[in-house]
Each structure stands twice: as C-alpha cells, then as structure tokens.
Design a protein around this motif. Structure first.
Motif, PDB file in Angstrom:
ATOM      1  N   PHE A  24      14.199  17.856   4.263  1.00 52.15           N
ATOM      2  CA  PHE A  24      13.193  18.247   5.261  1.00 52.15           C
ATOM      3  C   PHE A  24      13.478  19.639   5.798  1.00 52.15           C
ATOM      4  O   PHE A  24      14.632  20.055   5.888  1.00 52.15           O
ATOM      5  CB  PHE A  24      13.204  17.260   6.437  1.00 52.15           C
ATOM      6  CG  PHE A  24      13.071  15.838   5.993  1.00 52.15           C
ATOM      7  CD1 PHE A  24      11.847  15.320   5.603  1.00 52.15           C
ATOM      8  CD2 PHE A  24      14.192  15.020   5.937  1.00 52.15           C
ATOM      9  CE1 PHE A  24      11.736  14.007   5.171  1.00 52.15           C
ATOM     10  CE2 PHE A  24      14.090  13.713   5.506  1.00 52.15           C
ATOM     11  CZ  PHE A  24      12.864  13.201   5.128  1.00 52.15           C
ATOM     12  N   HIS A  25      12.391  20.309   6.142  1.00 48.40           N
ATOM     13  CA  HIS A  25      12.580  21.610   6.780  1.00 48.40           C
ATOM     14  C   HIS A  25      11.505  21.810   7.843  1.00 48.40           C
ATOM     15  O   HIS A  25      10.380  21.320   7.715  1.00 48.40           O
ATOM     16  CB  HIS A  25      12.650  22.720   5.716  1.00 48.40           C
ATOM     17  CG  HIS A  25      11.571  23.719   5.772  1.00 48.40           C
ATOM     18  ND1 HIS A  25      10.424  23.604   5.046  1.00 48.40           N
ATOM     19  CD2 HIS A  25      11.464  24.870   6.505  1.00 48.40           C
ATOM     20  CE1 HIS A  25       9.649  24.631   5.305  1.00 48.40           C
ATOM     21  NE2 HIS A  25      10.244  25.419   6.171  1.00 48.40           N
ATOM     22  N   CYS A  26      11.899  22.482   8.907  1.00 47.17           N
ATOM     23  CA  CYS A  26      10.978  22.684  10.018  1.00 47.17           C
ATOM     24  C   CYS A  26      10.362  24.077   9.913  1.00 47.17           C
ATOM     25  O   CYS A  26      11.099  25.070   9.850  1.00 47.17           O
ATOM     26  CB  CYS A  26      11.723  22.534  11.344  1.00 47.17           C
ATOM     27  SG  CYS A  26      10.613  22.745  12.744  1.00 47.17           S
ATOM     28  N   PRO A  27       9.021  24.155   9.938  1.00 49.62           N
ATOM     29  CA  PRO A  27       8.372  25.465   9.791  1.00 49.62           C
ATOM     30  C   PRO A  27       8.483  26.338  11.037  1.00 49.62           C
ATOM     31  O   PRO A  27       8.220  27.538  10.969  1.00 49.62           O
ATOM     32  CB  PRO A  27       6.910  25.092   9.521  1.00 49.62           C
ATOM     33  CG  PRO A  27       6.728  23.766  10.174  1.00 49.62           C
ATOM     34  CD  PRO A  27       8.059  23.059  10.060  1.00 49.62           C
ATOM     35  N   VAL A  62       8.305  18.305  10.937  1.00 51.82           N
ATOM     36  CA  VAL A  62       9.034  18.828   9.781  1.00 51.82           C
ATOM     37  C   VAL A  62       8.264  18.511   8.496  1.00 51.82           C
ATOM     38  O   VAL A  62       7.428  17.608   8.461  1.00 51.82           O
ATOM     39  CB  VAL A  62      10.472  18.267   9.691  1.00 51.82           C
ATOM     40  CG1 VAL A  62      11.266  18.613  10.944  1.00 51.82           C
ATOM     41  CG2 VAL A  62      10.471  16.771   9.454  1.00 51.82           C
ATOM     42  N   ARG A  63       8.559  19.266   7.452  1.00 53.65           N
ATOM     43  CA  ARG A  63       7.920  19.049   6.156  1.00 53.65           C
ATOM     44  C   ARG A  63       8.941  18.507   5.174  1.00 53.65           C
ATOM     45  O   ARG A  63      10.121  18.872   5.216  1.00 53.65           O
ATOM     46  CB  ARG A  63       7.370  20.361   5.627  1.00 53.65           C
ATOM     47  CG  ARG A  63       6.249  20.878   6.499  1.00 53.65           C
ATOM     48  CD  ARG A  63       5.576  22.095   5.895  1.00 53.65           C
ATOM     49  NE  ARG A  63       4.567  22.582   6.823  1.00 53.65           N
ATOM     50  CZ  ARG A  63       4.293  23.852   7.016  1.00 53.65           C
ATOM     51  NH1 ARG A  63       4.918  24.784   6.336  1.00 53.65           N
ATOM     52  NH2 ARG A  63       3.359  24.212   7.876  1.00 53.65           N
ATOM     53  N   ALA A  64       8.459  17.655   4.301  1.00 49.60           N
ATOM     54  CA  ALA A  64       9.335  17.096   3.268  1.00 49.60           C
ATOM     55  C   ALA A  64       9.210  17.936   2.007  1.00 49.60           C
ATOM     56  O   ALA A  64       8.111  18.353   1.640  1.00 49.60           O
ATOM     57  CB  ALA A  64       8.935  15.660   2.983  1.00 49.60           C
ATOM     58  N   GLU A 113       0.813  -1.220   0.000  1.00 54.38           N
ATOM     59  CA  GLU A 113       0.000   0.000   0.000  1.00 54.38           C
ATOM     60  C   GLU A 113       0.846   1.269   0.000  1.00 54.38           C
ATOM     61  O   GLU A 113       0.311   2.376  -0.120  1.00 54.38           O
ATOM     62  CB  GLU A 113      -0.912   0.013   1.236  1.00 54.38           C
ATOM     63  CG  GLU A 113      -1.981  -1.070   1.215  1.00 54.38           C
ATOM     64  CD  GLU A 113      -2.691  -1.215   2.548  1.00 54.38           C
ATOM     65  OE1 GLU A 113      -2.258  -0.595   3.546  1.00 54.38           O
ATOM     66  OE2 GLU A 113      -3.664  -1.980   2.595  1.00 54.38           O
ATOM     67  N   PHE A 114       2.161   1.098   0.167  1.00 53.82           N
ATOM     68  CA  PHE A 114       3.039   2.268   0.191  1.00 53.82           C
ATOM     69  C   PHE A 114       3.537   2.571  -1.217  1.00 53.82           C
ATOM     70  O   PHE A 114       3.989   1.672  -1.922  1.00 53.82           O
ATOM     71  CB  PHE A 114       4.225   2.027   1.143  1.00 53.82           C
ATOM     72  CG  PHE A 114       3.825   2.117   2.579  1.00 53.82           C
ATOM     73  CD1 PHE A 114       4.070   3.266   3.314  1.00 53.82           C
ATOM     74  CD2 PHE A 114       3.152   1.068   3.190  1.00 53.82           C
ATOM     75  CE1 PHE A 114       3.660   3.364   4.631  1.00 53.82           C
ATOM     76  CE2 PHE A 114       2.743   1.152   4.507  1.00 53.82           C
ATOM     77  CZ  PHE A 114       3.002   2.303   5.234  1.00 53.82           C
ATOM     78  N   PRO A 115       3.454   3.819  -1.630  1.00 51.29           N
ATOM     79  CA  PRO A 115       3.935   4.162  -2.966  1.00 51.29           C
ATOM     80  C   PRO A 115       5.463   4.169  -2.998  1.00 51.29           C
ATOM     81  O   PRO A 115       6.097   4.305  -1.958  1.00 51.29           O
ATOM     82  CB  PRO A 115       3.399   5.590  -3.159  1.00 51.29           C
ATOM     83  CG  PRO A 115       3.329   6.140  -1.775  1.00 51.29           C
ATOM     84  CD  PRO A 115       2.990   4.989  -0.878  1.00 51.29           C
ATOM     85  N   ASP A 116       6.011   4.003  -4.163  1.00 54.00           N
ATOM     86  CA  ASP A 116       7.447   4.177  -4.292  1.00 54.00           C
ATOM     87  C   ASP A 116       7.752   5.633  -3.944  1.00 54.00           C
ATOM     88  O   ASP A 116       7.028   6.541  -4.358  1.00 54.00           O
ATOM     89  CB  ASP A 116       7.873   3.864  -5.736  1.00 54.00           C
ATOM     90  CG  ASP A 116       8.902   2.749  -5.777  1.00 54.00           C
ATOM     91  OD1 ASP A 116       8.928   1.911  -4.848  1.00 54.00           O
ATOM     92  OD2 ASP A 116       9.688   2.724  -6.733  1.00 54.00           O
ATOM     93  N   GLY A 117       8.795   5.857  -3.189  1.00 52.22           N
ATOM     94  CA  GLY A 117       9.100   7.214  -2.749  1.00 52.22           C
ATOM     95  C   GLY A 117       8.716   7.369  -1.296  1.00 52.22           C
ATOM     96  O   GLY A 117       9.071   6.534  -0.477  1.00 52.22           O
ATOM     97  N   LEU A 118       7.942   8.399  -1.006  1.00 52.32           N
ATOM     98  CA  LEU A 118       7.681   8.738   0.400  1.00 52.32           C
ATOM     99  C   LEU A 118       6.192   8.761   0.706  1.00 52.32           C
ATOM    100  O   LEU A 118       5.385   9.192  -0.118  1.00 52.32           O
ATOM    101  CB  LEU A 118       8.298  10.117   0.657  1.00 52.32           C
ATOM    102  CG  LEU A 118       7.968  10.917   1.899  1.00 52.32           C
ATOM    103  CD1 LEU A 118       9.098  11.880   2.174  1.00 52.32           C
ATOM    104  CD2 LEU A 118       6.673  11.672   1.746  1.00 52.32           C
ATOM    105  N   LYS A 119       5.845   8.294   1.890  1.00 52.57           N
ATOM    106  CA  LYS A 119       4.482   8.454   2.398  1.00 52.57           C
ATOM    107  C   LYS A 119       4.580   9.012   3.815  1.00 52.57           C
ATOM    108  O   LYS A 119       5.319   8.479   4.643  1.00 52.57           O
ATOM    109  CB  LYS A 119       3.754   7.111   2.417  1.00 52.57           C
ATOM    110  CG  LYS A 119       2.299   7.217   2.892  1.00 52.57           C
ATOM    111  CD  LYS A 119       1.588   5.890   2.791  1.00 52.57           C
ATOM    112  CE  LYS A 119       0.130   6.022   3.204  1.00 52.57           C
ATOM    113  NZ  LYS A 119      -0.568   4.718   3.126  1.00 52.57           N
ATOM    114  N   PHE A 120       3.821  10.082   4.068  1.00 49.83           N
ATOM    115  CA  PHE A 120       3.816  10.684   5.401  1.00 49.83           C
ATOM    116  C   PHE A 120       2.667  10.113   6.215  1.00 49.83           C
ATOM    117  O   PHE A 120       1.533  10.057   5.743  1.00 49.83           O
ATOM    118  CB  PHE A 120       3.667  12.208   5.292  1.00 49.83           C
ATOM    119  CG  PHE A 120       3.548  12.898   6.630  1.00 49.83           C
ATOM    120  CD1 PHE A 120       4.536  12.761   7.590  1.00 49.83           C
ATOM    121  CD2 PHE A 120       2.447  13.690   6.922  1.00 49.83           C
ATOM    122  CE1 PHE A 120       4.438  13.382   8.823  1.00 49.83           C
ATOM    123  CE2 PHE A 120       2.337  14.320   8.153  1.00 49.83           C
ATOM    124  CZ  PHE A 120       3.341  14.165   9.107  1.00 49.83           C
TER     125      PHE A 120
END
Ligand code: FES
Length: 165
Positions: free
Chosen positions: A110-113, A86-88, A50-57
């Motif tokens: 990643f960066h933190c808002p 953090v945001r991807a 169920e997980f896509p290739d790449g990233l899942k948050f």
C-alpha cells in the motif's frame, strides 16, 4: 380578607413558578435528540462468495477485504498519518510471510498518495510519516443472511483470519 388575598397570591405565584420550571425542563429536553446519529460500526459488505480471490476494495468503508479460498481478512485503507485513503499496488510476485505467528500470503502493498507513506501487504509501515500500521478489522458472518460483516470499531491483530465454512 387580607389573609385570603395573600393565600391566593401565593398559590398563583407557586403555579407560575411551577409552570416556568416545567417549560424550562421541556425546552432543555428538546435540545437532546431522541435518536443517535452515530454511524453504525458494523456493516454488511456482501456474501463471501461475491469476493474475488485476492483483494477487493470497498470505497464506502475504505477497506480492503482479502480472500484466499475460504479464508478472509480485512485491512483499513485509512492512512494512519492524516487519514487519506491509501492505494493498493499489486506485487509482481506474491509472497508468503509469517505475520504474528500466522502465514500470510501477500499479493499487494500500500502507498498513500498524500505524503508518500508506504506499507507492506500486512499493513506494516515501511516509510513516510505514517506513525502506525494500517488497522485490521474484525470480520464475521451474519447469522441472518450469511453476509460478511465488518466491525469498523473493532481492531484485531494481524493473525486474525475468518474461515467461512
Ligand atoms: S495522510 Fe497518508 S502520508 Fe499523510
């Protein structure tokens, strides 16, 4: 007669003291809950397919799960400064780097808002007040139903990979 009265008084007094002690112990015990309210540290997060290739948050676990074919790893989204999520950000060009001796294809950073901390795609700190890299968490496959299981209390090194057969 006096002896008998004294004897009965002593028995009564003893029973009273014993009763109060029992009551006190029961009251104290009632302050201790029978169940643990600690959140479980291992969480099933779905079938690997169920997980896509790449990233899942995963917002509930504040976790990024990465998949490359049948290989998985998970990085915490909890900023190591003061705990914001953090945001991807997708990289315009994915790059493969060697991290702790293992190749890692990085598709995001990643960066933190909150206060601007920045991390590379493997979670290493680049800038900002974050004192440590983002944590990597242990992944496994549940023997019951084949779901991915993340252990949020178990950090692993950045060469950790789960290969799903
Ligand atoms: S909480 Fe992320 S930089 Fe402060």
């Amino acid at each position: 007669m006096t002896d008998r009265r004294e004897f009965l008084m002593k028995i009564g007094l003893g029973a009273g003291v014993a009763g109060i002690a029992t009551q006190g112990a029961a009251s104290l015990r009632s302050l201790i809950p029978n169940v643990s309210y600690d959140a479980p540290t291992t969480v099933k997060v779905g079938l690997p397919a169920e997980f896509p290739d790449g990233l899942k948050f995963l917002p509930d676990q504040r976790l990024f799960v990465f998949r490359e074919g049948n290989v998985y790893h998970a990085i915490s989204a909890v900023c190591t400064h003061l705990g914001c999520t953090v945001r991807a950000e997708a990289l315009s060009q994915p790059e493969t780097m060697t991290v702790e001796g293992a190749p890692l294809r990085m598709t995001h950073r990643f960066h933190c808002p909150c206060h601007g901390s920045r991390y590379t795609g493997d979670g290493a700190t680049v800038s900002g007040p974050a004192p440590r890299p983002l944590a990597w968490h242990h992944l496994s496959v549940s023997p019951d139903d084949g779901q991915l299981v993340v252990d949020l209390a178990r950090e692993v090194s950045r060469d950790f990979r789960l290969t799903v057969a």
